[in-house]
Design an enzyme around this catalytic site. Structure first.
Site, short mmCIF file in Angstrom:
data_model
loop_
_atom_site.label_atom_id
_atom_site.label_comp_id
_atom_site.label_asym_id
_atom_site.label_seq_id
_atom_site.Cartn_x
_atom_site.Cartn_y
_atom_site.Cartn_z
N ARG A 194 16.55 11.42 -0.55
CA ARG A 194 15.57 11.62 -1.74
C ARG A 194 14.27 11.58 -1.66
NH1 ARG A 194 17.91 11.93 -6.86
NH2 ARG A 194 20.01 11.11 -6.29
N GLN A 237 2.59 8.64 2.84
CA GLN A 237 3.04 8.00 4.04
C GLN A 237 3.07 8.58 5.38
OE1 GLN A 237 4.53 4.37 4.14
NE2 GLN A 237 2.92 4.50 2.65
N LEU A 243 11.36 10.12 -3.59
CA LEU A 243 11.20 9.35 -5.03
C LEU A 243 10.04 9.81 -5.49
CD1 LEU A 243 12.53 5.71 -3.84
CD2 LEU A 243 13.79 7.55 -4.76
N GLY A 294 0.76 -1.27 0.08
CA GLY A 294 -0.12 0.00 -0.07
C GLY A 294 0.88 1.38 0.08
N GLU A 326 7.35 5.05 8.78
CA GLU A 326 7.04 4.95 10.27
C GLU A 326 7.79 6.27 10.70
OE1 GLU A 326 9.84 1.46 10.13
OE2 GLU A 326 8.09 0.20 10.78
N LYS A 340 16.12 7.43 2.21
CA LYS A 340 15.84 6.73 3.52
C LYS A 340 14.47 6.38 3.70
CE LYS A 340 17.92 10.36 5.92
NZ LYS A 340 18.90 11.08 7.12
N GLY A 341 14.36 5.55 4.62
CA GLY A 341 12.87 5.11 5.08
C GLY A 341 11.86 6.38 5.50
N THR A 377 3.33 9.71 -3.11
CA THR A 377 3.24 8.46 -2.20
C THR A 377 3.99 8.94 -1.01
OG1 THR A 377 5.16 7.66 -3.17
CG2 THR A 377 2.93 6.96 -4.28
MO1 MOS Z 1 7.06 -2.77 9.66
S1 MOS Z 1 6.17 -2.76 11.91
O1 MOS Z 1 8.64 -3.18 10.27
O2 MOS Z 1 5.86 -3.45 9.12
#
Ligand code: MOS
Length: 728
Positions: A613, A623, A615, A471, A690, A686-687, A619
């Site tokens: 960066r 997040q 992307l 998702g 979360e 990077k992420g 989206t």
């Molecule tokens: Mo996440 S809680 O590492 O899907």
């Protein structure tokens, strides 16, 4: 052809900054969006399979003990019932902690109420559900299993312990100090799509359509659970309706459907009910956290203490990593960090969205607010003052660190009024109004990833990896990376995901998906570009790819009937030994608190984030919005409730476990802080996902205090708790 890149050094220049297609970094809509909104994207339970039997799991109705017998005959006499599977492989706790770890083996023993003990299979779902409800089970129950984390002695998790300097002395000598204990509630992942699997055998080979996040690891977990070789297992998860940690490991639907399909010699589907997902899969641990913070007169931290207690079942290795960001977020020479685990017989605790920081940051950031107030320093300024130059515990440099920019840009976007603050300054009828802020931090992770990129002779490309899109937008961003690198518009790039027939991706977890899978595609495309440059007889730097052309020749013409295919392989390498990589951000919230009922409404929120960066800003923004919505749930509504008598999870559906709904979520603004992180990944990303919830709840908590004068030390801050904490 294979191409491999292992990152041991920072990547400071990047081909992606010098591309001509103009596709990467654009807010293109999701390529899977239309299929999803028109209901044509099949989820795990929806694959059309002929002659499919239906299975329903049976959960234990004791807390601890074992199954003595199951009345299979009685169940088999019921209409349509085909089998009762109570294979011991079912009562393993299949890898619910950390993906890739061996399941905890506990054949036929029960450690929590609701633990799956059998699968009833019937011709129809209704028949299976009916029989599963009525089946007779004889138990040998053991009394006295501990259920309350407060009532048992917790074990220290040594790897997390840090002792630097002397925190007790720093606290005693501090100009300003606080010592507070803050509790957070347990959470459910509550993904929209419940867990479901369809298993089919063909000889020794099993194919399972399931809803999973990490296929490359899940394949080994399922093979282990079944006692078969991984090469005989194929997993397919093309569309996943959210996971948030609950689908990191294979769950009992996957294992039991596979066992049953083998026994019956026909396909079996197992779908969990919402209640089963809540009670059988995993929970986020509740936490109790003691924060001891000390500062000098100017508001510079001299001591930093964060000690937390979480819980899990006996034998489970996962412990909610509450301290993850506390190790590096703020300075303070005298440090004490500790994590303890209480062993209790509630359902398995595991990863739920942003494990660790999701609850650690809200506690830390509420404590920071309190110390800022004591020191008489504006809370934004207080954080700016205490950003360390290097990771204070490991003395490592940061790859890129945008906390200060996030604080400043967020404050500006929000219209933060800086200066010393006093609570309860604004009243509006029966409501008090106030504002609050908090920092965000989430460690950046990456994982080994492979992806095959094939440039077809007609000048279109195919990207293939077993990476999932839960998702988040993976289909779209991998298409953008490939399209940008190869000079193709998005509609000429086909992305195929979620099938273990494709090269092993990193899976979706810990917010590492985009940076890791994106890097594998980047590595493959770099090799393709080298090949194209050779074919065009130019240097790689001279090669200009855009709109299906290399210079003024079409790719089709250049390829001249040839097809090029490269498997890109990205490995994280040693870079993380030399640097700390983290996403940072800042949250700002305005709330109103009802003077009479203690109800809190969030009026607006701003989040400013730096995650390397971007992307795809569309989206990426989604997040962040999702993360901030989780923050509202952590702050105000979400908490798992367990029966004190048998430990079962009571609020096990979306009517009783309150995730924020539209009316709870106000105007939310997201600010991206421009960043490239040279140590995070070859594509300098990077992420994201979360990070959007790591601390946001504290901005709301701090706003509740600013509005009403109530310092609440329990998340979620429900009206009863706010009322009880009001000064008068
Ligand atoms: Mo996440 S809680 O590492 O899907």
């Amino acid at each position: 052809m294979n191409a491999h890149f292992k990152q041991d050094e920072p990547v400071t220049t990047n081909r992606l900054d010098d591309m001509k297609q103009g596709l990467l970094g654009q807010p293109v809509p999701r390529s899977d969006g239309l299929a999803k909104v028109t209901g044509t994207a099949p989820y795990a339970a929806e694959y059309p399979v002929e002659n499919c039997a239906e299975g329903v799991l049976v959960g234990a109705t004791i807390t601890k003990g074992r199954v003595v017998s199951i009345d299979k005959e009685g169940a088999l006499a019921m209409p349509g019932v085909l089998a009762v599977i109570d294979d011991e492989r079912l009562t393993t706790r299949a890898a619910q902690g950390t993906a890739g770890e061996a399941p905890v083996q506990s054949p036929r023993t029960i450690d929590y109420w609701g633990q799956p003990i059998a699968l009833v299979v019937a011709e129809t779902f209704a028949q299976a559900r009916d029989a599963a409800k009525q089946i007779g089970v004889e138990y040998a129950s053991e009394d006295g299993a501990p259920l309350d984390p407060e009532a048992v002695e917790a074990e220290e998790s040594e790897d997390e312990t840090v002792r630097q300097g002397d925190l007790d002395a720093a606290m005693a000598d501090a100009a300003h100090a606080i010592d507070v204990t803050i509790e957070t509630g347990g959470h459910a992942s509550a993904a929209m799509e419940p867990h479901a699997s369809i298993a089919q055998w063909d000889g020794d080979k099993v194919t399972v359509h399931a809803s999973l996040q990490m296929l490359n690891y899940n394949i080994d977990e399922l093979a282990d659970s079944l006692g078969v070789e991984a090469k005989n297992v194929r997993l397919v998860s093309r569309y996943v309706g959210g996971g948030f940690g609950s689908k990191l490991g294979v769950s009992e639907d996957v294992v039991s459907a596979s066992i049953a399909a083998r026994e019956l010699g026909r396909p079996v589907r197992v779908t969990m009910s919402r209640q089963q997902v809540f009670q059988m899969i995993m929970r986020r641990s509740e936490t109790r956290q003691r924060l001891r913070l000390a500062s000098d007169d100017a508001g510079d931290l001299t001591g930093f203490g964060h000690e937390a207690r979480v819980s899990n079942l006996p034998g489970e290795t996962f412990a909610e990593p509450v301290l993850q960001s506390s190790h590096f977020l703020y300075s303070g020479a005298n440090r004490a960090l500790k994590l303890e685990v209480a062993r209790i017989h509630r359902m398995t605790a595991g990863s739920v969205r942003a494990p660790g920081e999701a609850v650690g940051m809200p506690a830390l950031e509420a404590a920071m607010d309190e110390l800022a107030e004591k020191a008489g320093v504006d809370p934004v300024e207080f954080r700016l003052r205490n950003i360390p130059e290097r990771n204070p515990e490991e003395d490592l440099p940061f790859g890129s660190h945008k906390l200060a920019e996030c604080l400043k840009q967020g404050a500006k976007a929000f219209g933060w009024e800086s200066g010393p603050r006093k609570p309860r300054q604004r009243q509006d009828g029966e409501w008090w109004r106030g504002t609050g802020m908090a920092s965000a931090a989430r460690v950046h992770n990456v994982g080994e990833a492979k992806a095959r990129v094939t440039l077809k002779s007609d000048g279109t490309a195919i990207v293939q990896t077993d990476m999932t899109d839960i998702g988040t937008g993976t289909y779209t961003i991998l298409g953008q990376v490939a399209g940008e690198m190869l000079g193709l518009p998005l509609e000429r790039v086909l992305v195929e995901l979620g099938d273990t027939r494709h090269p092993a991706g990193p899976g979706s977890g810990g917010s590492w998906g985009a940076a890791s899978a994106g890097s594998a595609v980047y590595v493959a495309c770099n090799a393709l570009r080298a090949k194209l440059a050779e074919m065009a007889d130019v240097s790689e730097d001279e090669l200009s790819l855009a709109d299906g052309k290399a210079g003024n020749r079409t790719l089709r013409d250049l390829l001249d009937g040839e097809e090029l295919s490269v498997e890109g392989h990205y490995e994280p390498g040693d870079i993380s030994d030399g640097y700390t990589a983290s996403g940072f951000g800042a949250f700002f919230a305005e709330v109103r608190v009802n003077r009479f009922t203690g109800e809190t409404r969030v009026e607006r929120m701003v989040g400013a984030f730096g995650f390397g960066r971007v992307l795809n800003p569309k989206t990426a923004r989604s997040q962040c919005l999702g993360g901030m919505t989780w923050s509202i749930g952590v702050a105000l509504t979400e908490k798992l409730l367990f029966d004190p008598g048998d430990g079962h999870l009571v609020n096990c559906d979306l009517a009783e476990y309150h995730v924020p709904v539209n009316r709870d979520v106000p105007d939310v603004e997201v600010v991206f802080v421009e960043e490239r992180d040279p140590v995070a990944s070859p594509i300098q990303a990077k992420g994201i996902g979360e990070l959007g919830m790591c601390g946001g709840a504290a901005a709301i908590a701090n706003a509740i205090y600013n509005a009403s004068g109530a310092r609440v030390y329990h998340y979620p801050m429900t009206p009863d708790r706010v009322l009880a904490a009001l000064p008068e």
